[in-house]
Design an enzyme around this catalytic site. Structure first.
Site, PDB file in Angstrom:
ATOM      1  N   CYS A  40       0.835  -1.199   0.000  1.00 24.80           N
ATOM      2  CA  CYS A  40       0.000   0.000   0.000  1.00 24.80           C
ATOM      3  C   CYS A  40       0.876   1.256   0.000  1.00 24.80           C
ATOM      4  O   CYS A  40       1.539   1.545  -0.982  1.00 24.80           O
ATOM      5  CB  CYS A  40      -0.946  -0.032   1.197  1.00 24.80           C
ATOM      6  SG  CYS A  40      -2.268   1.194   1.104  1.00 24.80           S
ATOM      7  N   HIS A  57      -3.495  -5.546   1.245  1.00 26.35           N
ATOM      8  CA  HIS A  57      -2.738  -5.716   2.488  1.00 26.35           C
ATOM      9  C   HIS A  57      -2.642  -7.189   2.892  1.00 26.35           C
ATOM     10  O   HIS A  57      -3.455  -7.650   3.694  1.00 26.35           O
ATOM     11  CB  HIS A  57      -3.415  -4.933   3.614  1.00 26.35           C
ATOM     12  CG  HIS A  57      -3.209  -3.460   3.540  1.00 26.35           C
ATOM     13  ND1 HIS A  57      -2.280  -2.793   4.316  1.00 26.35           N
ATOM     14  CD2 HIS A  57      -3.801  -2.511   2.770  1.00 26.35           C
ATOM     15  CE1 HIS A  57      -2.326  -1.494   4.041  1.00 26.35           C
ATOM     16  NE2 HIS A  57      -3.241  -1.299   3.104  1.00 26.35           N
ATOM     17  N   GLU A 117      -0.799  -8.523   4.984  1.00 24.72           N
ATOM     18  CA  GLU A 117      -0.608  -8.675   6.438  1.00 24.72           C
ATOM     19  C   GLU A 117      -1.931  -8.679   7.188  1.00 24.72           C
ATOM     20  O   GLU A 117      -1.994  -9.115   8.331  1.00 24.72           O
ATOM     21  CB  GLU A 117       0.329  -7.577   6.973  1.00 24.72           C
ATOM     22  CG  GLU A 117      -0.320  -6.216   7.211  1.00 24.72           C
ATOM     23  CD  GLU A 117      -0.473  -5.372   5.948  1.00 24.72           C
ATOM     24  OE1 GLU A 117      -0.482  -5.933   4.825  1.00 24.72           O
ATOM     25  OE2 GLU A 117      -0.627  -4.137   6.084  1.00 24.72           O
TER      26      GLU A 117
END
Ligand SMILES: Nc1ncnc2c1ncn2[C@@H]1O[C@H](COP(=O)(O)OP(=O)(O)O)[C@@H](O)[C@H]1O
Ligand SMILES: [Mg+2]
Lengths: 225, 726, 78, 78
Positions: free
Chosen positions: A84, A194, A196
């Site tokens: 990002c 994302h 994560e």
């Protein structure tokens, strides 16, 4: 293996990235003002709003002292993942092609999207197969991938587009549904979604895990040689 | 000190919102005329916003004691113990008037302000919720604009600073047309030993101001503004708009937590309404000390601010702390690391006075007591409107003619602004940053947040609710219902309440009927809190939300936090598995009064709402909670707006699967009694002993012979209600 | 010290949703006859050495891949 | 048709976080001697009736509460 996650003033997802990395290895936080990469095997430039995204996303962060080291690390073939805002920083730093523009909706959007693995031939997607679907959230206001047409053709010709938004899942107007691209040397990768935030069955889908596993596998292999 | 002549002063004190008798009290207390700076400071400290002069006595009726309470009302945020050596700090606050003036910045700085309240007690903010009220979205261009900008502003601040926005609520009613409500709630997490209070202490200690530069932001702003009715001639009252800087606050937040972890602070306080004046005097009052402040040391954004401007400036992203002299350098070093400017601006002494110096000049020298305690508290003059009095609120515009089939009615309800999917709004918020969010918006009735990566830790759940129209119909029951609905939302995910915070948004309390609404609502909340054994640990009051056309609906917004033992079993609201049994849990005698259907039919705003049997509701909550925690259920959803038919439809839509049910005789499909009953689903065996009403499965929702609608049609109606306006 | 203004606008041919949004909103307010709306950035600054402005623009103030810039005017300020 | 440029910038005295961020970043890049940095917006548009620009600015293009604007120059375009 050891990941280093950079912390800029205004980073938000660095601890999330560290937690995700720790599922497959060791992970330390690297301070934006330090030049020491602490001998990490891979660098993650995390999401967030470095320097408030002021002026232009990623424009100011790219000049942080630590980024000079990251550039050197990348040129030496080191593994660099930009998520990002991290993707935006790497584009601004010239480590990745293209640029990120405001979403066509002009609004911040959080959405769980379906991604399609375009190429498994990279340190970041090696654990996947081309055509795999990954469910990963996006959350950004400035995620519309842009590059001039000839550059886009080149990216596709070189197999540098690693992830696309699946049909009907492009949240921001990215050209050719591009969600993530790598550099020509294939050791630097940036994506708007994302990963994560998609590693824990307990909080949602786990489509992000293969990305971190791919990196671990790649580093392990090359440690042997 | 420059003293104003009585004549000038009287003229000025009125402009500053002080009554003549209040001004007289000040002069008597000081035994002299206040200086200009003192008058500015006192007028703000004696405003409704800071002094709670029309609500303080009433708030004493709320129960604040509880075995989990670590910090109650009075601190920047309340804190409850969640076990594991951790406390959860939380508070809800209004930013209504600033948002009406400039919705993006007003809403953004509202979030910034409530975040500061939470990290001011040493807690790391882990979640934001928002509670919004606007005029009728379909009828009002202005309301569409306010919604769009306020939501963008909330997202801008919360998303940028890395705190997830995990829930909220929105209602559209014409009574909010000229007074929108923007309330924001924040939760934070802290190890007990990091919790800190605002009380200044230790004569000789240093007062350090850190964070943003001080400019002419909101001079005479929030406080004065929040004490006056918005309306014609409002221009004059407009403060210079405050701009939020989430980047500065992010650094300020990390800086504060590092200062506390390194144990460098004696006390900490955020700067909010009335800026330095209120922060400093509160700190001094709580610690029973005095403070000397040299305002010429305050770093300014623009040259030439006068002492009074510096003392009342509401520039955002600033904090104040008390530090032992030998630690000042260490404090400044930590701040520098976070690119945050820190400046010693004063010292603690035992004078019991707040002195403001400007270079050599003494600009103000006031007993702390006169600033903080001496403002008169007013008794309300409540009067219940009689049957012959004119209705307080006009009936809503009818959108249903009556005579629609139950199926048509259900589709209309699902597509109505107050019930339709909030996705177009919450998609503009990041609900997952910090990797704690176990239940996101629309997964369940309450958001669920884990306390850490270790899944054996307990988790917390949070919900925010407050249906102003129902409170307008029946203030006491309507307000109590809001508390019960929050607790019901928590029960749906398996959480037991730990504490609540509230924001009382009302009209002009000097008007007898508004005073009556306020007193009744507070009684309703207090009773519900006692029945549910949930202490009130904080809150906020926003009065004078009134336009020439009349007051807003009385709108107490309730935010409740609870704990669930096993986050891996947190409940969901979606029907999941074909063949599962569906049961209704809880005594349920809903009524049409105050319902969404009544609104769609243009019925008058009138009660009474159905009686609330506390014991029965509590038992229903406990049953659902136990079933969810046992892992026996597949879904749980409370029956709220739109009644049982809408609740069933929401479970079907969320799961993308149908259901076939038979309702117990006499249960009206669309009548409402929020907070009392639930729709749950699970394997047959799990629901033995419960009132089973049907089965999950198929492509449609079928309720007896009364209605049958395809899930696709229900989904289209629900997702299409708000989307066109956002 | 010189007062300088840098005008930054999206490169021709790159989709400019902000400009489009403005263009769409105007008629509703009764403003007809407006075309080719583009939204960019304005940067005002006092510089000792205006000669360094182009370099500042290329390195920080703009992204040449997506933006064009124009150093508009400089007048001396005390 | 006239080509017009509207320069929008934060009102004097109002916090300008972007301007501050740029001002703080420049020295690190070796650009010293820069002050009073402010970041605003540039709007370029073709209008039939430039006389209506002030009204457009007040009603749509700017937020008069927090922004000042300047209608920079208009030249006729075919
Ligand atoms: N303003 C808002 N901000 C964030 N989430 C919201 C907002 N409004 C509603 N939601 C979320 O949308 C879902 C449905 O909202 P709502 O129908 O109001 O729930 P409930 O009926 O239980 O109060 C919930 O998860 C709620 O948290
Ligand atoms: Mg609910």
């Amino acid at each position: 293996m050891k990941f280093g996650v950079i912390r800029f003033p205004g980073s938000c997802d660095e601890v999330d990235a560290q937690l995700a990395c720790q599922r497959v290895g060791e992970a330390v936080i690297l301070w934006h003002g330090d030049r020491d990469l602490q001998g990490v095997d891979a660098v993650v430039v995390p999401g967030g709003f470095s320097y408030g995204d002021y002026l232009r996303v990623g424009a100011i962060a790219r000049f942080a002292p630590v980024m000079e080291e990251v550039a050197r690390f990348a040129r030496a073939g080191g593994i660099v993942l930009g998520i990002c805002n991290g993707f935006q920083v790497l584009c601004e730093a010239g480590l990745l092609p293209g640029a990120l523009l405001p979403n066509t909706s002009l609004k911040f959007i959080f959405r769980q999207v379906q991604l399609e693995v375009v190429s498994a031939a990279s340190p970041f997607t090696g654990a996947c197969a081309a055509g795999d679907r990954l469910s990963i959230p996006v959350k950004h206001t400035t995620g519309r991938f842009y590059a001039p047409a000839d550059q886009l053709d080149a990216l596709e010709a070189n197999d540098q587009v690693l992830l696309r938004y699946a049909a009907g899942h492009n949240p921001n107007g990215s050209l050719r549904d591009i969600a993530g691209v790598c550099n020509e040397a294939r050791n630097v990768f940036g994506l708007m979604p994302h990963p994560e935030h998609a590693v824990d069955p307990f909080t949602g889908p786990t489509g992000g895990l293969p990305i971190f596993e791919s990196i671990r596998a790649h580093v392990a292999e090359h440690a042997l040689v | 000190m420059a003293h104003a002549t009585p004549a000038q002063a009287t003229a000025r004190h009125r402009e500053l919102g002080l009554t003549d008798s209040e001004y007289r009290l000040i002069v008597d207390g000081l035994r002299r005329e206040p200086s200009d700076t003192e008058l500015a400071m006192l007028s703000l400290m004696w405003s409704e916003h800071c002094a709670y002069k029309h609500s303080k006595k009433l708030l004493r009726r709320l129960p604040t004691e509880g075995r989990h309470v670590l910090m109650g009302p009075g601190e920047n945020a309340g804190v409850v113990d969640v076990g594991g050596g951790l406390g959860v700090a939380f508070k809800v606050e209004s930013h209504n008037h600033p948002s009406a003036v400039e919705p993006f910045q007003g809403a953004a700085t509202g979030v910034g302000g409530i975040l500061r309240d939470v990290f001011a007690v040493g807690a790391r903010p882990i979640a934001v919720l928002d509670s919004l009220r606007f005029g009728e979205i379909a009828e009002s261009e202005r309301s569409r604009y306010l919604l769009d900008r306020a939501v963008a502003g909330i997202g801008h601040y919360g998303n940028s600073i890395g705190v997830p926005t995990v829930g909220g609520e929105i209602y559209f009613e014409s009574s909010y047309e000229q007074n929108c409500l923007v309330n924001a709630m924040c939760l934070g997490l802290a190890p007990h030993e990091r919790l800190i209070r605002a009380a200044a202490a230790g004569p000789g200690n240093v007062l350090v101001l850190f964070g943003a530069l001080t400019g002419r932001d909101g001079i005479g702003g929030a406080s004065v503004l929040a004490s006056a009715e918005l309306g014609d001639g409002d221009e004059a009252k407009r403060p210079s708009v405050q701009i939020g800087d989430p980047f500065a606050e992010k650094k300020l937040l990390e800086c504060c937590l590092e200062l506390l972890d390194s144990d460098l602070l004696v006390s900490l306080q955020d700067l909010g309404a009335a800026g330095l004046t209120s922060s400093a005097s509160e700190m001094a009052a709580k610690g029973g000390v005095g403070l000397d402040i040299d305002c010429s040391r305050v770093p300014l954004r623009e040259a030439g601010l006068e002492p009074f401007e510096i003392m009342v400036s509401e520039s955002q992203e600033r904090m104040l702390c008390v530090v032992e002299p030998d630690r000042v350098d260490a404090v400044i070093a930590v701040c520098e690391r976070w690119e945050t400017l820190a400046t010693p601006i004063g010292t603690v002494n035992d004078s019991g006075r707040l002195r403001v110096l400007s270079g050599g000049e003494v600009a103000a020298d006031l007993p702390v007591g006169i600033l903080v305690d001496d403002c008169p508290l007013y008794d309300l003059q409540p009067a219940e409107p009689g049957p012959t009095d004119a209705a307080l609120y006009p009936p809503p515009t009818a959108v249903l003619r009556g005579g629609e089939s139950p199926a048509e009615t259900l589709v209309a309800l699902l597509g109505s602004a107050n019930i339709a999917s909030r996705r177009p709004v919450f998609e503009q918020y990041d609900p997952v940053v910090q990797s704690r969010t176990v239940r996101r918006p629309d997964d369940a009735d309450a958001a669920v947040l884990s306390l850490g990566p270790d899944p054996t830790l307990p988790a917390i759940a949070v919900s925010i609710d407050g249906n102003g129209r129902r409170v307008a119909c029946d203030p006491r029951r309507g307000a109590a219902e809001a508390v019960y609905e929050c607790a019901a939302n928590l029960a749906c995910v398996g959480a037991a309440p730990l504490g609540l915070t509230n924001c009382l948004n009302f009209g002009n309390p000097e008007k007898p009927h508004v005073a009556w609404q306020l007193v009744e609502a507070v009684e309703g909340i207090a009773t519900a809190c006692r029945e549910l054994d949930v202490p009130v640990v904080g809150g906020n009051v926003s009065l004078y939300n009134e336009a020439p056309t009349g007051p807003i609906f009385p709108t107490p917004v309730i935010g409740m936090v609870g704990r669930l033992p096993d986050p891996t079993r947190a409940g969901r609201l979606a029907f999941e598995t074909d063949g599962d049994a569906i049961a209704i849990i809880g005594g349920f005698a809903p009524a049409r009064a105050g319902s969404e259907l009544a609104k769609l039919c243009g019925e008058a705003i009138a009660g009474p709402l159905p009686a609330l049997d506390g014991a029965a509701a509590r038992e229903a909550h406990a049953t659902v909670r136990a079933l969810v925690n046992s892992g026996a259920l597949r879904s749980a959803h409370d029956i709220a707006e739109g009644g049982v038919a809408v609740a069933l439809a929401e479970c079907c839509i969320a799961g993308g699967v149908g259901a076939t049910v038979e309702l117990p005789a006499g249960v009206d499909l669309f009548a409402e009694a929020p907070g009392r009953a639930f729709i749950v689903s699970g394997p047959e065996a799990a629901l033995t002993g419960q009132t089973v009403i049907g089965r999950v499965g198929g492509e449609a929702l079928a309720i007896g012979s009364e209605l049958r609608v395809a899930i696709a049609e229900l989904e289209a109606a629900r997702s299409g209600g708000l989307a066109p306006f956002v | 010290m010189m007062r300088a203004r840098v005008l930054v606008k999206p490169k021709a041919g790159i989709l400019d949703p902000q400009g489009q949004a403005v263009e769409r909103a105007l008629p509703a307010l009764g403003f007809t006859g407006v075309r080719n709306v583009h939204v960019g950035r304005l940067i005002e600054l006092d510089v000792e050495d205006p000669g360094r402005l182009p370099e500042m623009c290329q390195r920080l103030l703009t992204n040449p891949l997506i933006e064009d810039y124009e150093i508009l005017e400089t007048e001396s300020v005390r």
